[in-house]
Motif scaffolding. Sequence first.
Motif, PDB file in Angstrom:
ATOM      1  N   GLU A 149       0.833  -1.204   0.000  1.00 28.40           N
ATOM      2  CA  GLU A 149       0.000   0.000   0.000  1.00 28.40           C
ATOM      3  C   GLU A 149       0.870   1.256   0.000  1.00 28.40           C
ATOM      4  OE1 GLU A 149      -3.647   1.838   2.669  1.00 28.40           O
ATOM      5  OE2 GLU A 149      -3.071  -0.251   2.951  1.00 28.40           O
ATOM      6  N   LEU A 150       1.932   1.246   0.790  1.00 27.54           N
ATOM      7  CA  LEU A 150       2.849   2.388   0.837  1.00 27.54           C
ATOM      8  C   LEU A 150       3.517   2.604  -0.521  1.00 27.54           C
ATOM      9  CD1 LEU A 150       4.208   4.554   2.653  1.00 27.54           C
ATOM     10  CD2 LEU A 150       5.993   2.869   3.090  1.00 27.54           C
ATOM     11  N   GLN A 151       3.929   1.534  -1.168  1.00 26.96           N
ATOM     12  CA  GLN A 151       4.557   1.648  -2.486  1.00 26.96           C
ATOM     13  C   GLN A 151       3.581   2.202  -3.519  1.00 26.96           C
ATOM     14  OE1 GLN A 151       5.952  -2.365  -2.879  1.00 26.96           O
ATOM     15  NE2 GLN A 151       7.918  -1.916  -1.913  1.00 26.96           N
ATOM     16  N   ALA A 152       2.310   1.815  -3.432  1.00 29.33           N
ATOM     17  CA  ALA A 152       1.299   2.336  -4.356  1.00 29.33           C
ATOM     18  C   ALA A 152       1.094   3.834  -4.133  1.00 29.33           C
ATOM     19  CB  ALA A 152      -0.014   1.583  -4.190  1.00 29.33           C
ATOM     20  N   VAL A 153       1.046   4.243  -2.871  1.00 27.30           N
ATOM     21  CA  VAL A 153       0.893   5.672  -2.555  1.00 27.30           C
ATOM     22  C   VAL A 153       2.121   6.435  -3.047  1.00 27.30           C
ATOM     23  CG1 VAL A 153       0.763   7.345  -0.659  1.00 27.30           C
ATOM     24  CG2 VAL A 153      -0.695   5.312  -0.639  1.00 27.30           C
ATOM     25  N   ASP A 154       3.309   5.892  -2.848  1.00 27.53           N
ATOM     26  CA  ASP A 154       4.529   6.549  -3.337  1.00 27.53           C
ATOM     27  C   ASP A 154       4.502   6.706  -4.857  1.00 27.53           C
ATOM     28  OD1 ASP A 154       5.641   6.930  -0.840  1.00 27.53           O
ATOM     29  OD2 ASP A 154       6.980   5.200  -0.961  1.00 27.53           O
ATOM     30  N   PHE A 155       4.012   5.699  -5.556  1.00 27.16           N
ATOM     31  CA  PHE A 155       3.906   5.785  -7.016  1.00 27.16           C
ATOM     32  C   PHE A 155       2.985   6.932  -7.415  1.00 27.16           C
ATOM     33  CE2 PHE A 155       1.930   4.865 -11.069  1.00 27.16           C
ATOM     34  CZ  PHE A 155       3.029   4.611 -11.869  1.00 27.16           C
ATOM     35  N   VAL A 156       1.843   7.043  -6.748  1.00 27.18           N
ATOM     36  CA  VAL A 156       0.903   8.129  -7.034  1.00 27.18           C
ATOM     37  C   VAL A 156       1.568   9.479  -6.776  1.00 27.18           C
ATOM     38  CG1 VAL A 156      -1.264   9.226  -6.315  1.00 27.18           C
ATOM     39  CG2 VAL A 156      -1.167   6.745  -6.648  1.00 27.18           C
ATOM     40  N   LEU A 157       2.308   9.583  -5.677  1.00 24.88           N
ATOM     41  CA  LEU A 157       2.969  10.850  -5.351  1.00 24.88           C
ATOM     42  C   LEU A 157       4.039  11.216  -6.381  1.00 24.88           C
ATOM     43  CD1 LEU A 157       3.205  10.488  -1.489  1.00 24.88           C
ATOM     44  CD2 LEU A 157       1.937  12.244  -2.746  1.00 24.88           C
ATOM     45  N   VAL A 158       4.794  10.242  -6.862  1.00 19.97           N
ATOM     46  CA  VAL A 158       5.790  10.517  -7.908  1.00 19.97           C
ATOM     47  C   VAL A 158       5.090  10.970  -9.181  1.00 19.97           C
ATOM     48  CG1 VAL A 158       7.507   9.458  -9.442  1.00 19.97           C
ATOM     49  CG2 VAL A 158       7.588   9.006  -6.990  1.00 19.97           C
ATOM     50  N   ASP A 159       4.032  10.272  -9.541  1.00 28.15           N
ATOM     51  CA  ASP A 159       3.292  10.621 -10.749  1.00 28.15           C
ATOM     52  C   ASP A 159       2.697  12.027 -10.654  1.00 28.15           C
ATOM     53  OD1 ASP A 159       2.481   9.711 -13.337  1.00 28.15           O
ATOM     54  OD2 ASP A 159       0.427   9.495 -12.567  1.00 28.15           O
ATOM     55  N   LEU A 160       2.103  12.353  -9.517  1.00 27.74           N
ATOM     56  CA  LEU A 160       1.545  13.696  -9.332  1.00 27.74           C
ATOM     57  C   LEU A 160       2.643  14.761  -9.327  1.00 27.74           C
ATOM     58  CD1 LEU A 160      -1.219  12.963  -6.682  1.00 27.74           C
ATOM     59  CD2 LEU A 160      -1.587  13.936  -8.969  1.00 27.74           C
ATOM     60  N   THR A 161       3.798  14.432  -8.751  1.00 29.16           N
ATOM     61  CA  THR A 161       4.918  15.375  -8.753  1.00 29.16           C
ATOM     62  C   THR A 161       5.350  15.704 -10.180  1.00 29.16           C
ATOM     63  OG1 THR A 161       5.714  14.630  -6.613  1.00 29.16           O
ATOM     64  CG2 THR A 161       7.316  15.730  -8.026  1.00 29.16           C
ATOM     65  N   LEU A 162       5.485  14.683 -11.006  1.00 30.25           N
ATOM     66  CA  LEU A 162       5.877  14.904 -12.398  1.00 30.25           C
ATOM     67  C   LEU A 162       4.828  15.730 -13.131  1.00 30.25           C
ATOM     68  CD1 LEU A 162       7.262  11.360 -13.213  1.00 30.25           C
ATOM     69  CD2 LEU A 162       8.587  13.463 -12.864  1.00 30.25           C
ATOM     70  N   TYR A 163       3.561  15.416 -12.901  1.00 30.16           N
ATOM     71  CA  TYR A 163       2.481  16.174 -13.534  1.00 30.16           C
ATOM     72  C   TYR A 163       2.504  17.627 -13.075  1.00 30.16           C
ATOM     73  CZ  TYR A 163      -2.176  17.869 -14.657  1.00 30.16           C
ATOM     74  OH  TYR A 163      -3.217  18.628 -15.125  1.00 30.16           O
ATOM     75  N   LEU A 164       2.656  17.842 -11.767  1.00 27.94           N
ATOM     76  CA  LEU A 164       2.637  19.212 -11.237  1.00 27.94           C
ATOM     77  C   LEU A 164       3.862  20.022 -11.655  1.00 27.94           C
ATOM     78  CD1 LEU A 164       1.073  18.470  -7.772  1.00 27.94           C
ATOM     79  CD2 LEU A 164       0.138  20.020  -9.511  1.00 27.94           C
ATOM     80  N   ASP A 165       4.944  19.355 -12.001  1.00 29.34           N
ATOM     81  CA  ASP A 165       6.103  20.077 -12.528  1.00 29.34           C
ATOM     82  C   ASP A 165       5.752  20.796 -13.824  1.00 29.34           C
ATOM     83  OD1 ASP A 165       7.762  19.359 -10.458  1.00 29.34           O
ATOM     84  OD2 ASP A 165       8.753  17.745 -11.553  1.00 29.34           O
ATOM     85  N   THR A 166       4.824  20.251 -14.578  1.00 28.68           N
ATOM     86  CA  THR A 166       4.430  20.872 -15.854  1.00 28.68           C
ATOM     87  C   THR A 166       3.063  21.537 -15.796  1.00 28.68           C
ATOM     88  OG1 THR A 166       3.515  18.773 -16.651  1.00 28.68           O
ATOM     89  CG2 THR A 166       5.829  19.273 -17.210  1.00 28.68           C
TER      90      THR A 166
END
Length: 88
Positions: A16-33
Motif C-alpha cells: 500500500e505504501l509503495q502504491a501511494v509513493d507511485f501516485v505521489l511521484v506521478d503527481l509530482t511529475l504532472y505538477l512540474d508541468t
Amino acid sequence: MSQKQLPPQFYKLMEELQAVDFVLVDLTLYLDTHPNDMDAIQQFNQMSEVRQRLKIEIEKIYGPLQQYGNSYSSYPWNWNESPWPWEL
C-alpha cells in the motif's frame, strides 16, 4: 545475518505504501508541468497525508523505514534488523 520472518500484514502495508509513493511521484511529475492545477495539488496533499499515516503505522509495529532523521529508532537501536525496505 538471517532475515526475520514478518507477518503477511507487513507486506500488505508495504504494498500500500509503495502504491501511494507511485501516485505521489506521478503527481509530482504532472505538477512540474501543470503547477496551477488545484485538483492535482489537492490530490497530492491528500496522498501525502495518507503516506504519512501509513509510514507511522508501519514504523510503530515493524521499525524504521528511512534513515537520516526521517524515521525514529526504538530502543535498542534497530537499524541493523532486516528486512530493510529495499529487500522486499
